[in-house]
Design a protein around this motif. Structure first.
Motif, short mmCIF file in Angstrom:
data_model
loop_
_atom_site.label_atom_id
_atom_site.label_comp_id
_atom_site.label_asym_id
_atom_site.label_seq_id
_atom_site.Cartn_x
_atom_site.Cartn_y
_atom_site.Cartn_z
N SER A 1 -5.62 6.34 -6.50
CA SER A 1 -6.72 5.87 -5.66
C SER A 1 -6.86 4.36 -5.71
CB SER A 1 -8.02 6.52 -6.12
OG SER A 1 -8.29 6.20 -7.47
N ALA A 2 -5.94 3.66 -6.38
CA ALA A 2 -6.03 2.21 -6.47
C ALA A 2 -4.63 1.61 -6.56
CB ALA A 2 -6.86 1.80 -7.69
N VAL A 3 -4.53 0.36 -6.13
CA VAL A 3 -3.26 -0.37 -6.21
C VAL A 3 -3.40 -1.45 -7.27
CG1 VAL A 3 -1.62 -1.81 -4.93
CG2 VAL A 3 -2.82 0.05 -3.76
N TRP A 4 -2.46 -1.47 -8.22
CA TRP A 4 -2.48 -2.46 -9.30
C TRP A 4 -1.62 -3.66 -8.93
CZ3 TRP A 4 -2.13 -0.14 -14.92
CH2 TRP A 4 -3.19 0.76 -15.11
N ASN A 5 -2.18 -4.85 -9.07
CA ASN A 5 -1.44 -6.09 -8.91
C ASN A 5 -1.59 -6.93 -10.18
OD1 ASN A 5 -0.41 -6.19 -6.07
ND2 ASN A 5 -2.57 -5.85 -5.62
N ARG A 6 -0.48 -7.48 -10.65
CA ARG A 6 -0.54 -8.34 -11.83
C ARG A 6 -1.11 -9.72 -11.46
NH1 ARG A 6 5.57 -7.11 -13.77
NH2 ARG A 6 5.80 -7.29 -11.51
N PHE A 7 -1.90 -10.28 -12.36
CA PHE A 7 -2.55 -11.57 -12.13
C PHE A 7 -2.40 -12.43 -13.39
CE2 PHE A 7 -6.24 -14.39 -12.48
CZ PHE A 7 -6.24 -15.00 -11.22
N HIS B 1 -9.34 0.65 1.01
CA HIS B 1 -9.58 -0.61 1.72
C HIS B 1 -8.40 -1.58 1.61
CE1 HIS B 1 -13.66 0.72 2.25
NE2 HIS B 1 -13.90 0.75 0.95
N TYR B 2 -7.29 -1.13 1.06
CA TYR B 2 -6.15 -2.01 0.80
C TYR B 2 -5.22 -1.98 2.02
CZ TYR B 2 -2.54 -4.21 -2.15
OH TYR B 2 -1.62 -5.06 -2.71
N GLY B 3 -5.03 -3.14 2.65
CA GLY B 3 -4.25 -3.18 3.88
C GLY B 3 -2.84 -3.73 3.74
N ALA B 4 -2.57 -4.51 2.69
CA ALA B 4 -1.27 -5.18 2.57
C ALA B 4 -0.14 -4.17 2.46
CB ALA B 4 -1.27 -6.10 1.35
N ASP B 5 0.88 -4.35 3.30
CA ASP B 5 2.04 -3.46 3.29
C ASP B 5 3.24 -4.22 3.84
OD1 ASP B 5 3.50 -1.14 2.87
OD2 ASP B 5 1.97 0.15 3.75
N PHE B 6 4.40 -3.57 3.89
CA PHE B 6 5.61 -4.26 4.35
C PHE B 6 5.44 -4.81 5.76
CE2 PHE B 6 7.58 -1.14 1.29
CZ PHE B 6 7.85 -2.08 0.32
N ASP B 7 4.79 -4.04 6.64
CA ASP B 7 4.64 -4.48 8.02
C ASP B 7 3.40 -5.33 8.24
OD1 ASP B 7 2.83 -2.51 7.60
OD2 ASP B 7 3.35 -1.29 9.35
N SER B 8 2.58 -5.52 7.20
CA SER B 8 1.39 -6.36 7.30
C SER B 8 1.18 -7.07 5.96
CB SER B 8 0.17 -5.51 7.65
OG SER B 8 0.04 -4.41 6.75
N PRO B 9 2.11 -7.95 5.59
CA PRO B 9 2.11 -8.54 4.24
C PRO B 9 0.90 -9.40 3.91
CG PRO B 9 3.71 -9.64 5.65
CD PRO B 9 3.24 -8.43 6.40
N ARG C 1 0.83 -1.21 0.00
CA ARG C 1 0.00 0.00 0.00
C ARG C 1 0.87 1.26 0.00
NH1 ARG C 1 -4.83 2.31 1.80
NH2 ARG C 1 -4.52 4.30 2.87
N SER C 2 1.96 1.25 0.75
CA SER C 2 2.78 2.45 0.89
C SER C 2 3.41 2.89 -0.42
CB SER C 2 3.87 2.23 1.94
OG SER C 2 4.66 1.10 1.61
N ALA C 3 3.54 1.98 -1.37
CA ALA C 3 4.12 2.36 -2.67
C ALA C 3 3.19 3.26 -3.46
CB ALA C 3 4.45 1.10 -3.48
N TYR C 4 1.90 3.26 -3.09
CA TYR C 4 0.90 4.04 -3.84
C TYR C 4 0.35 5.21 -3.03
CZ TYR C 4 0.54 0.75 -7.71
OH TYR C 4 0.80 -0.02 -8.82
N ARG C 5 0.73 5.33 -1.78
CA ARG C 5 0.14 6.35 -0.93
C ARG C 5 0.30 7.75 -1.53
NH1 ARG C 5 2.68 5.20 3.87
NH2 ARG C 5 1.08 3.64 4.28
#
Length: 379
Positions: free
Chosen positions: A283-289, A315-323, A275-279
């Motif tokens: 308004s959205a985080v892109w993940n490849r699938f 609503h995106y919670g994943a981050d370095f301290d909460s992977p 999440r911190s990479a986009y803060r």
């Protein structure tokens, strides 16, 4: 402090279109004097907009914005003056605000491009017949051999009538992956890709670009690919001391799921960006699938596609301290490319590796299982 900045309309602004179309666009090229035989309209608009910014904002506010902009104050060949001081006046500061405005608006367009294609997209308004050529199922463009340039340039593009189209922002940075898809299309394979909804130039105006780096893909060859009992979920996370060492964007981890459906094995792969990479950026985080199907009776892959999942940042919670935190619900899903039909394992490995460019966890996961060179040596 909120500066008053102009509104830019992509359909009417030559400057905005240049910022979208040119891979190495720099607003500073138009701040300086010089000949502009092919882009006079861009030069004139840049001058007019910079003058508007100067007129609409007090000099002290422009100075304050410039002095709070460390990148601008330090100076760079990409940002105009080598070093900026108030003695240079508000013109450079106004051009810097114009540069930042263009950067934000291009970013907003790229973020919005995860939505399905529309007839109102710039590329569909400019290129006759393009929207009707897109697949109804997922909005991908079927490729024909004649659409692929004979010389595959680093800045990938395709021919469609009198225009050149470009791959979607979700995969445009993965040049090797796009090159793989282009080569398969040139050979007659059933390839479909997502197109950038905003970037388009006349066929004769395409530019060559040389970028010097390389990413190696993977080569799947191991027999357990066809073992229907080898299924389940695996998660690989980047080591905490290795964050920032790969130079291709931040990454927390990557999940791999194998499942069996009759005689077929289904693979799903999704990365987790922090999440911190986009803060404060979007308004959205892109993940490849990635999704793939292997026919275990035929002992070959028969389907492969790649997509972007865009999760709302709030609503995106994943981050370095909460992977392992939740990413949120109902991401926007946008297919980027698709390959149908038998796929040679070496080709499959290259495409997977190239799609996940910069994600060493994919290579780490598949390396021992799919690349004979990294298999343990036995006596």
């Amino acid at each position: 402090m909120t500066l008053i900045l102009p509104d830019l309309d992509l359909h009417r602004s030559p400057l905005f279109q240049a910022a979208i179309n040119e891979r190495f666009f720099r607003v500073w090229d138009y701040e300086r004097d010089g000949p502009f035989p092919h882009c006079r309209a861009v030069k004139d608009e840049a001058e007019r907009l910079a003058a508007e910014i100067q007129a609409e904002n007090p000099a002290e506010e422009l100075f304050a914005a410039a002095e709070g902009d460390l990148s601008f104050m330090r100076g760079s060949s990409f940002r105009g003056p080598e070093r900026y001081a108030r003695e240079q006046g508000t013109r450079p500061a106004a051009f810097r605000q114009l540069e930042l405005l263009l950067h934000r608006q291009v970013g907003d367009l790229n973020l919005a491009s995860v939505q399905p294609p529309s007839r109102e997209d710039r590329v569909c308004r400019v290129v006759p017949g393009l929207f009707d050529a897109l697949s109804r199922r997922d909005g991908l463009l079927p490729l024909r051999p004649e659409m692929v340039p004979r010389k595959i340039n680093h800045d990938r593009y395709l021919y469609f009538g009198e225009h050149a189209l470009f791959p979607h922002p979700g995969i445009s940075g993965a040049r090797e992956l796009v090159g793989d898809l282009w080569a398969l299309a040139a050979a007659g394979a059933d390839i479909r890709v997502a197109i950038d909804p905003n970037r388009v130039v006349r066929r004769e105006d395409t530019q060559d670009a040389v970028l010097l780096d390389y990413w190696f893909g993977i080569k799947p060859t191991r027999a357990d690919l066809d073992d229907l009992s080898v299924v389940g979920h695996t998660r690989h996370e980047r080591r905490a001391d290795m964050h920032g060492h790969f130079g291709s964007g931040e990454l927390v981890g990557t999940d791999f799921w194998w499942s069996a459906e009759g005689i077929r094995k289904v693979l799903k792969v999704e990365e987790t960006v922090p999440r911190s990479a986009y803060r404060d950026l979007t308004s959205a985080v892109w993940n490849r699938f990635l999704h793939s199907i292997r026919d275990t009776a035929e002992r070959r892959f028969v389907h492969l596609d790649g997509a972007i999942k865009a999760y709302p940042l709030e609503h995106y919670g994943a981050d370095f301290d909460s992977p392992t935190a939740r990413k949120g619900e109902n991401p926007v899903y946008r297919k980027m490319w698709r390959v149908e039909g038998p796929i040679e394992e070496a080709e499959w490995g290259r495409i997977v590796g190239h799609f996940f460019r910069g994600n060493e966890l994919v290579i780490e996961y598949f390396g021992e299982a799919l690349d004979e060179r990294s298999a343990p040596v036995t006596a």
